[in-house]
Motif scaffolding. Sequence first.
Motif, short mmCIF file in Angstrom:
data_model
loop_
_atom_site.label_atom_id
_atom_site.label_comp_id
_atom_site.label_asym_id
_atom_site.label_seq_id
_atom_site.Cartn_x
_atom_site.Cartn_y
_atom_site.Cartn_z
N VAL A 1 0.93 -2.04 0.27
CA VAL A 1 -0.12 -0.18 -0.06
C VAL A 1 0.60 1.01 -0.32
O VAL A 1 0.62 2.27 -1.15
CB VAL A 1 -1.69 -0.06 1.45
N LEU A 2 2.23 1.43 0.80
CA LEU A 2 3.07 2.21 0.52
C LEU A 2 3.85 2.43 -0.49
O LEU A 2 3.70 3.99 -0.70
CB LEU A 2 3.83 2.23 2.27
N HIS A 3 3.27 1.69 -1.53
CA HIS A 3 4.51 1.19 -2.52
C HIS A 3 3.17 2.20 -3.05
O HIS A 3 4.49 3.32 -4.80
CB HIS A 3 5.17 0.12 -3.02
N ALA A 4 1.85 1.30 -3.46
CA ALA A 4 1.57 2.49 -4.30
C ALA A 4 0.74 4.12 -4.21
O ALA A 4 1.24 4.56 -5.10
CB ALA A 4 0.50 1.97 -4.33
N ALA A 5 1.07 4.51 -2.68
CA ALA A 5 1.01 5.93 -2.69
C ALA A 5 2.38 6.32 -2.73
O ALA A 5 2.07 7.56 -3.25
CB ALA A 5 1.15 5.30 -0.92
N SER A 6 2.92 6.05 -3.63
CA SER A 6 4.08 6.57 -3.48
C SER A 6 4.30 7.25 -5.40
O SER A 6 4.50 8.02 -5.29
CB SER A 6 5.64 6.06 -3.65
N GLY A 7 2.60 6.29 -5.88
CA GLY A 7 2.11 6.62 -6.93
C GLY A 7 3.87 6.17 -7.60
O GLY A 7 3.43 6.57 -9.38
N GLU A 8 4.12 5.38 -8.39
CA GLU A 8 5.66 5.16 -8.68
C GLU A 8 4.60 3.27 -9.51
O GLU A 8 5.47 3.14 -10.52
CB GLU A 8 6.87 4.17 -7.98
N VAL A 9 3.55 3.02 -9.13
CA VAL A 9 3.38 1.69 -9.21
C VAL A 9 1.79 1.77 -9.32
O VAL A 9 1.31 2.32 -8.21
CB VAL A 9 4.18 0.17 -8.83
N SER A 10 1.15 1.29 -10.32
CA SER A 10 -0.47 1.09 -10.22
C SER A 10 -0.62 -0.39 -8.88
O SER A 10 -0.40 -1.31 -8.35
CB SER A 10 -0.46 0.53 -11.16
N GLY A 11 -1.35 0.69 -7.29
CA GLY A 11 -1.97 0.15 -6.56
C GLY A 11 -2.87 -1.64 -7.23
O GLY A 11 -3.06 -2.64 -6.62
N GLU A 12 -3.03 -0.88 -7.82
CA GLU A 12 -4.63 -2.15 -8.61
C GLU A 12 -3.51 -3.63 -9.07
O GLU A 12 -3.90 -4.66 -8.97
CB GLU A 12 -5.16 -1.41 -9.64
N ALA A 13 -2.75 -3.07 -9.85
CA ALA A 13 -2.18 -4.28 -9.71
C ALA A 13 -1.17 -4.88 -9.02
O ALA A 13 -1.46 -5.82 -9.06
CB ALA A 13 -0.94 -3.69 -11.63
N LEU A 14 -0.78 -4.15 -7.98
CA LEU A 14 -0.38 -4.35 -7.38
C LEU A 14 -0.47 -5.60 -6.17
O LEU A 14 -0.71 -7.10 -5.83
CB LEU A 14 0.60 -3.91 -5.80
#
Length: 270
Positions: free
Chosen positions: A172-185
């Motif tokens: 969730v934190l990775h997705a919040a960075s905007g670097e990768v799609s949260g939905e994909a993760l």
Amino acid sequence: MIRNLWRSLEAVHAMIYFAPQAARRYTEAGLDRPGGYFASRAAALGPVPAEVVIATFYNFNPELVRACVPAVWEKVTPARMIELRTEAVEEALRPVLPEDLTEITALARRAAERSAEMPFGRTLFAAHASLPWPEDTLLQLWHAQTLLREFRGDGHLAALLQEGLTGLEALVLHAASGEVSGEALRKTRGWSQEQWAQTAEVLRERGLITAEQALTDAGRELRQRVEDNTDRMNAPAYDVLGDAERQRYVELGAPLGKAVLEAGLLPGRR
């Protein structure tokens, strides 16, 4: 520089998780996509139970892992899985990478062999480090980057644990960075929308993300600590190389990673 060294060759390894050459072989062995992923990456550990994969892979939904492991070992042995993955690596990379890989392979192998002197606390890395080195230069390069990737990866898990982050919280934190799609993760790691939302709320309450699931200042600082600690724990793998050799490593490795991307072996990253 440490992160640049790792990133310069990362695509050479990472393509195996997306390459159709691998997916075809795993399907023929009777494995679906998640099963092929877990079996191929965990094979070096032997026919381990789900709990070992959950621990060493860290951010996958345990239920997704249990749906695949240990059932995968009833369809294909770990030894055969390693053979299938190696065959796929050669088929995928041989047409893409140049014939002369001698210099970069020698540098990467030195770093990988250096990392093998420090297996402590790095379970998944140690399993891969126990595998024999291939004789072929291209496969040696891939194996070297596999070791360096898992060495860094196990250190990254330690950095996450130090910050008290679960696997899903890290996603969730990775997705919040905007670097990768949260939905994909979320989808690829097998988490439900409800589980994702509940974890996001926990992180919001901790002051790490906003209601819109963007990083707060505290969240950015935490992620930076994780990345800095990961780099710090990864640095010893490359201390066998001098400054000029490190520069040469990136000069030789980056075009290889670019070639893998341009060949479409990593979807969405051309």
